[in-house]
Design a protein around this motif. Sequence first.
Motif, short mmCIF file in Angstrom:
data_model
loop_
_atom_site.label_atom_id
_atom_site.label_comp_id
_atom_site.label_asym_id
_atom_site.label_seq_id
_atom_site.Cartn_x
_atom_site.Cartn_y
_atom_site.Cartn_z
N ILE A 200 -88.56 -69.24 8.78
CA ILE A 200 -88.18 -70.45 8.06
C ILE A 200 -86.93 -71.08 8.68
CG2 ILE A 200 -87.51 -71.42 5.82
CD1 ILE A 200 -89.02 -69.14 4.48
N GLY A 201 -85.98 -70.22 9.09
CA GLY A 201 -84.73 -70.75 9.61
C GLY A 201 -84.81 -71.25 11.04
N ILE A 202 -85.47 -70.47 11.91
CA ILE A 202 -85.48 -70.80 13.34
C ILE A 202 -86.77 -71.49 13.76
CG2 ILE A 202 -85.39 -69.83 15.66
CD1 ILE A 202 -83.45 -67.74 14.62
N VAL A 203 -87.91 -70.86 13.46
CA VAL A 203 -89.20 -71.44 13.89
C VAL A 203 -89.45 -72.78 13.19
CG1 VAL A 203 -91.69 -71.10 14.01
CG2 VAL A 203 -90.14 -69.16 14.39
N ALA A 204 -89.24 -72.82 11.87
CA ALA A 204 -89.46 -74.06 11.12
C ALA A 204 -88.28 -75.02 11.24
CB ALA A 204 -89.73 -73.75 9.65
N GLY A 205 -87.18 -74.53 11.79
CA GLY A 205 -86.04 -75.40 12.07
C GLY A 205 -85.19 -75.77 10.87
N LEU A 206 -85.26 -74.99 9.76
CA LEU A 206 -84.46 -75.31 8.58
C LEU A 206 -83.04 -74.76 8.66
CD1 LEU A 206 -86.98 -74.95 5.60
CD2 LEU A 206 -86.27 -77.00 6.83
N GLY A 207 -82.77 -73.96 9.68
CA GLY A 207 -81.42 -73.47 9.89
C GLY A 207 -80.89 -72.62 8.75
N LEU A 208 -79.67 -72.93 8.31
CA LEU A 208 -79.01 -72.13 7.28
C LEU A 208 -79.81 -72.10 5.98
CD1 LEU A 208 -76.36 -70.53 7.04
CD2 LEU A 208 -75.31 -72.57 6.06
N LYS A 209 -80.38 -73.22 5.59
CA LYS A 209 -81.21 -73.26 4.39
C LYS A 209 -82.39 -72.31 4.52
CE LYS A 209 -83.88 -76.41 1.44
NZ LYS A 209 -84.32 -77.82 1.23
N GLY A 210 -83.00 -72.25 5.69
CA GLY A 210 -84.12 -71.34 5.92
C GLY A 210 -83.73 -69.89 5.83
N PHE A 211 -82.51 -69.57 6.32
CA PHE A 211 -82.04 -68.18 6.22
C PHE A 211 -81.86 -67.79 4.76
CE2 PHE A 211 -79.68 -69.11 10.44
CZ PHE A 211 -80.87 -68.99 11.14
N PHE A 212 -81.27 -68.69 3.97
CA PHE A 212 -81.06 -68.41 2.54
C PHE A 212 -82.40 -68.26 1.81
CE2 PHE A 212 -76.73 -70.82 2.52
CZ PHE A 212 -76.13 -69.73 3.14
N LEU A 213 -83.36 -69.15 2.11
CA LEU A 213 -84.67 -69.08 1.45
C LEU A 213 -85.39 -67.78 1.80
CD1 LEU A 213 -86.07 -72.72 1.78
CD2 LEU A 213 -85.57 -71.49 -0.34
N GLY A 214 -85.39 -67.40 3.07
CA GLY A 214 -86.03 -66.16 3.48
C GLY A 214 -85.41 -64.95 2.79
N TYR A 215 -84.10 -64.99 2.63
CA TYR A 215 -83.35 -63.91 1.97
C TYR A 215 -83.80 -63.74 0.53
CZ TYR A 215 -79.15 -61.51 0.19
OH TYR A 215 -78.29 -60.65 -0.40
N PHE A 216 -84.04 -64.86 -0.17
CA PHE A 216 -84.37 -64.78 -1.59
C PHE A 216 -85.87 -64.72 -1.89
CE2 PHE A 216 -80.01 -66.50 -2.05
CZ PHE A 216 -79.52 -65.49 -2.86
N LEU A 217 -86.71 -65.03 -0.93
CA LEU A 217 -88.15 -64.87 -1.13
C LEU A 217 -88.60 -63.42 -0.93
CD1 LEU A 217 -89.53 -68.08 0.64
CD2 LEU A 217 -89.67 -67.55 -1.81
N ALA A 218 -87.82 -62.66 -0.18
CA ALA A 218 -88.20 -61.29 0.18
C ALA A 218 -88.45 -60.37 -1.01
CB ALA A 218 -87.15 -60.68 1.11
N PRO A 219 -87.66 -60.42 -2.11
CA PRO A 219 -87.90 -59.50 -3.23
C PRO A 219 -89.29 -59.55 -3.84
CG PRO A 219 -85.73 -60.49 -3.44
CD PRO A 219 -86.42 -61.20 -2.32
#
Length: 455
Positions: free
Chosen positions: A413-432
């Motif tokens: 989400i952060g790198i491939v989709a290009g959302l950057g910092l927002k993508g890192f945060f989303l990936g972090y919270f979707l994992a649970p």
Amino acid sequence: MSDSPKAIINDMTQGSVFKKMVVFTLPVMFANALQLCYGLVDMVIVGKFVGSAGLSAITIGSQVFNLMATLCIGFSVGGQVFISQIIGGKEYRKLNQTIGTVFTLVGVLGLLMTLIGFVFSVPVLRLMNTPEESFEMAKAYMKVCSGGVLFTYGYNMVSAILRGMGDSKRPLLFILISTIVNLTGDLLLVGYFKMGAAGAAWATILGQAVSFVIALVFLVRRKEEFHFDFKAKSFIPENGTAAKLVKLGVPFALQNSSIDISMMFVCALVNSFGVIASATFGVGSRLQSLGFVMSGAVGAFVSSMVGQNIAAGKMDRVHKSIHLGLVSNIIFWGLLTTVFILFPEGCFSLFSKDPEVLEMAPLYMMCMAVGVPALACMTPYNGFIQGIGNSKMSLIFSILDGFVARITLSYVIGIVAGLGLKGFFLGYFLAPYFTTIPAMIYYYSGIWKKRKLLS
């Protein structure tokens, strides 16, 4: 040792499940809140006296230190589950050899982690993309924490053993003492002596050392009730018990470690955006941890309740404990998230006045809200899996959460989709969701009813 229960042991196979939950979880909640104060106090005082670079340093250093600590917590949880099943089965004579074996295994692991921390702290900090402004402070934080990790292990081990016995009040007392020492140390070492992140680390370790020593003195004086005689021969690991504890503890340790490693990976991605992003992630993570004041207590309650009642064959109490814990978590997380969403800058301003950090606060909180349903449901079902002693299942779910979901989602989400910092945060919270949903399926399937007891 006596073959009958003493005052320290709380028999959770009798009485109202709701009352047992209240009596057990309230002290654990207060203990979790006090333990959280360690991080919150560090963040507030370092943010005030050192600034964003200091916040970044203790965010990164504490991520590494948490990984070291969770290895001990894994073995301690294994001991807690084993002891709760011994008590549920009324086999009190097994406690002496079990407790002695836990002491020795955790002690050896603590010494090993101290050595590893000193040798590998710098390479690990480099791997985490530690900003140059924070690097020296993060290194100092890591060195101090590595030197005191044995005290951290000792406190967590004693608390887990007591909780396995159904006693959540005394761990609260020990952590209260530790928190007072830590707060005093922070004000003196960081505020007055200007020792920066290293001062925060010294305050943390000093607090845990004092707590551990007081806990040991208490247990030696109450050894009949504790069911451990503290004789030298009792610390010699008993082969059968050691094998069971290792079989149980290693998956729990790997379970916690997989999540912490994945969090370090996300932290490294965030750090690549600079010291402001790193400080934002650190403050947000601390605020998110407020939710675990309740859910962590619920998980500990369910684990002990399930362990004792599975051994006693009382399945109705097992189900009630899970459902009560679930309702409590949903209410608590719902209220907390509402406050975070309505007042993000106000919450962040408790730790940092940096306008750039405050500007990022709403982004972090909106991303966190996406993961709240999973966070609320996670600990009752994971506590159930721990309570029945299925450490392998816990490990599998944690690998799904950490390595498969958290790292992959954050990167994609952060790198491939290009959302950057927002993508890192989303990936972090979707994992649970990747551990919560499978845990719920496992519980409601009823497959677990065929499992054998540990003792």
